[in-house]
Design a protein around this motif. Structure first.
Motif, short mmCIF file in Angstrom:
data_model
loop_
_atom_site.label_atom_id
_atom_site.label_comp_id
_atom_site.label_asym_id
_atom_site.label_seq_id
_atom_site.Cartn_x
_atom_site.Cartn_y
_atom_site.Cartn_z
N ALA A 106 0.84 -1.21 0.00
CA ALA A 106 0.00 0.00 0.00
C ALA A 106 0.87 1.26 0.00
CB ALA A 106 -0.94 0.00 1.20
N VAL A 107 1.91 1.25 0.82
CA VAL A 107 2.80 2.42 0.88
C VAL A 107 3.52 2.61 -0.45
CG1 VAL A 107 4.90 3.32 1.96
CG2 VAL A 107 3.08 2.37 3.38
N LEU A 108 3.98 1.51 -1.03
CA LEU A 108 4.71 1.61 -2.30
C LEU A 108 3.80 1.94 -3.48
CD1 LEU A 108 7.11 -1.46 -1.92
CD2 LEU A 108 7.65 0.96 -1.59
N SER A 109 2.51 1.64 -3.34
CA SER A 109 1.58 1.81 -4.45
C SER A 109 0.98 3.21 -4.54
CB SER A 109 0.44 0.80 -4.33
OG SER A 109 0.96 -0.51 -4.37
N VAL A 110 1.14 3.99 -3.51
CA VAL A 110 0.59 5.36 -3.53
C VAL A 110 1.79 6.31 -3.55
CG1 VAL A 110 -0.85 7.04 -2.33
CG2 VAL A 110 -1.45 4.62 -2.27
N PRO A 111 2.12 6.81 -4.74
CA PRO A 111 3.35 7.59 -4.88
C PRO A 111 3.41 8.85 -4.03
CG PRO A 111 2.24 7.28 -7.01
CD PRO A 111 1.37 6.69 -5.96
N GLU A 112 2.31 9.55 -3.85
CA GLU A 112 2.34 10.80 -3.11
C GLU A 112 1.49 10.69 -1.85
OE1 GLU A 112 1.51 14.14 -5.63
OE2 GLU A 112 2.69 13.29 -7.26
N MET A 113 1.86 9.76 -0.99
CA MET A 113 1.12 9.55 0.25
C MET A 113 1.40 10.69 1.23
SD MET A 113 1.20 6.27 2.83
CE MET A 113 0.36 5.21 1.67
N PRO A 114 0.36 11.29 1.80
CA PRO A 114 0.58 12.34 2.81
C PRO A 114 1.34 11.79 4.01
CG PRO A 114 -1.72 12.27 2.10
CD PRO A 114 -1.05 11.07 1.52
N GLU A 115 2.09 12.65 4.65
CA GLU A 115 2.93 12.23 5.77
C GLU A 115 2.12 11.61 6.91
OE1 GLU A 115 6.45 14.01 8.60
OE2 GLU A 115 6.13 14.86 6.60
N ALA A 116 0.94 12.15 7.19
CA ALA A 116 0.10 11.61 8.27
C ALA A 116 -0.35 10.18 7.93
CB ALA A 116 -1.11 12.50 8.50
N ALA A 117 -0.69 9.94 6.68
CA ALA A 117 -1.09 8.59 6.27
C ALA A 117 0.10 7.64 6.36
CB ALA A 117 -1.65 8.61 4.85
N PHE A 118 1.26 8.12 5.95
CA PHE A 118 2.48 7.30 6.06
C PHE A 118 2.76 6.93 7.51
CE2 PHE A 118 7.11 6.90 6.53
CZ PHE A 118 7.33 5.81 5.69
N ALA A 119 2.57 7.89 8.42
CA ALA A 119 2.79 7.63 9.85
C ALA A 119 1.85 6.54 10.35
CB ALA A 119 2.63 8.91 10.66
N LEU A 120 0.61 6.54 9.90
CA LEU A 120 -0.33 5.48 10.29
C LEU A 120 0.15 4.12 9.79
CD1 LEU A 120 -3.83 7.09 9.75
CD2 LEU A 120 -2.84 6.30 11.90
N HIS A 121 0.63 4.07 8.56
CA HIS A 121 1.14 2.80 8.01
C HIS A 121 2.34 2.31 8.81
CE1 HIS A 121 -1.34 2.04 4.44
NE2 HIS A 121 -1.48 3.36 4.40
N VAL A 122 3.19 3.23 9.23
CA VAL A 122 4.35 2.85 10.05
C VAL A 122 3.87 2.29 11.39
CG1 VAL A 122 6.37 3.72 11.30
CG2 VAL A 122 5.95 4.44 8.93
N PHE A 123 2.86 2.93 11.99
CA PHE A 123 2.32 2.46 13.27
C PHE A 123 1.73 1.06 13.11
CE2 PHE A 123 -1.36 2.35 16.28
CZ PHE A 123 -0.61 2.18 17.43
N TRP A 124 0.88 0.87 12.09
CA TRP A 124 0.29 -0.45 11.85
C TRP A 124 1.39 -1.48 11.59
CZ3 TRP A 124 -3.17 2.06 7.64
CH2 TRP A 124 -4.16 2.85 8.25
N GLY A 125 2.39 -1.09 10.82
CA GLY A 125 3.50 -1.99 10.53
C GLY A 125 4.26 -2.39 11.78
N SER A 126 4.40 -1.46 12.71
CA SER A 126 5.09 -1.76 13.96
C SER A 126 4.30 -2.77 14.80
CB SER A 126 5.30 -0.48 14.78
OG SER A 126 6.09 0.43 14.07
N LEU A 127 3.00 -2.57 14.89
CA LEU A 127 2.16 -3.53 15.62
C LEU A 127 2.22 -4.90 14.96
CD1 LEU A 127 -1.00 -1.36 16.41
CD2 LEU A 127 0.79 -2.06 18.00
N LEU A 128 2.13 -4.92 13.63
CA LEU A 128 2.18 -6.20 12.91
C LEU A 128 3.55 -6.87 13.08
CD1 LEU A 128 0.24 -5.10 9.72
CD2 LEU A 128 -0.48 -6.85 11.36
N ALA A 129 4.61 -6.09 13.07
CA ALA A 129 5.95 -6.67 13.26
C ALA A 129 6.05 -7.35 14.62
CB ALA A 129 7.03 -5.59 13.12
#
Length: 157
Positions: A106-129
């Protein structure tokens, strides 16, 4: 004076560690429920308006190596099935790993992801990790039925 304080500090530290370890199953369950909800609701949104989903995968999301139709179907199926497995803790590491891959795509597929959305993906990724590395916890189907299917493997801690 300091040597008199050390045993008290050690006991306090040991109690803190015991408390934290006793809360691990609750934290793992909370992480599973939180992340599963995010992905499951996203999957339901895609199902509700399939034409828009196909349009988004054709025009906005650029999933590498897959046609837009295959990416839309695979992404939606993953967002519906994997969260259910994660909530149950059934194949919990597999479900968390699958959602992690979807999160990265999802992160790689959206070229111009807003920083706030990217931060959410990082948070979800951390929980999943954490769920991939330490498993779904004692309050999961894996902990209950897993040892029956894998001889010699103890129950999850």
């Amino acid at each position: 004076m300091l040597t008199d304080l050390l045993p008290t500090l050690r006991r306090g530290h040991a109690r803190l560690i015991d408390l934290c370890e006793s809360l691990q199953p609750l934290a793992q369950l909370a992480a599973r429920l939180f992340v599963a909800k995010v992905f499951f609701l996203s999957g339901l949104t895609k199902l509700r308006d399939w034409e828009t989903t196909l349009a988004l995968f054709s025009e906005e999301y650029h999933v590498p190596l897959l046609s837009p139709e295959v990416a839309a179907f695979a992404g939606t199926a993953g967002e519906i099935v994997l969260p259910v497995l994660l909530v149950l803790g059934l194949g919990g590491r597999f479900a968390a790993l699958g959602l992690s891959v979807m999160n990265v795509v999802a992160v790689l597929s959206v070229p111009e992801m807003p920083e706030a959305a990217f931060a959410l993906h990082v948070f979800w990724g951390s929980l999943l990790a954490g769920l991939v590395l330490w498993g779904p916890g004692r309050w999961s189907a894996d902990a209950v039925i897993g040892p029956r299917f894998v001889p010699g493997r103890p129950a999850l801690a």
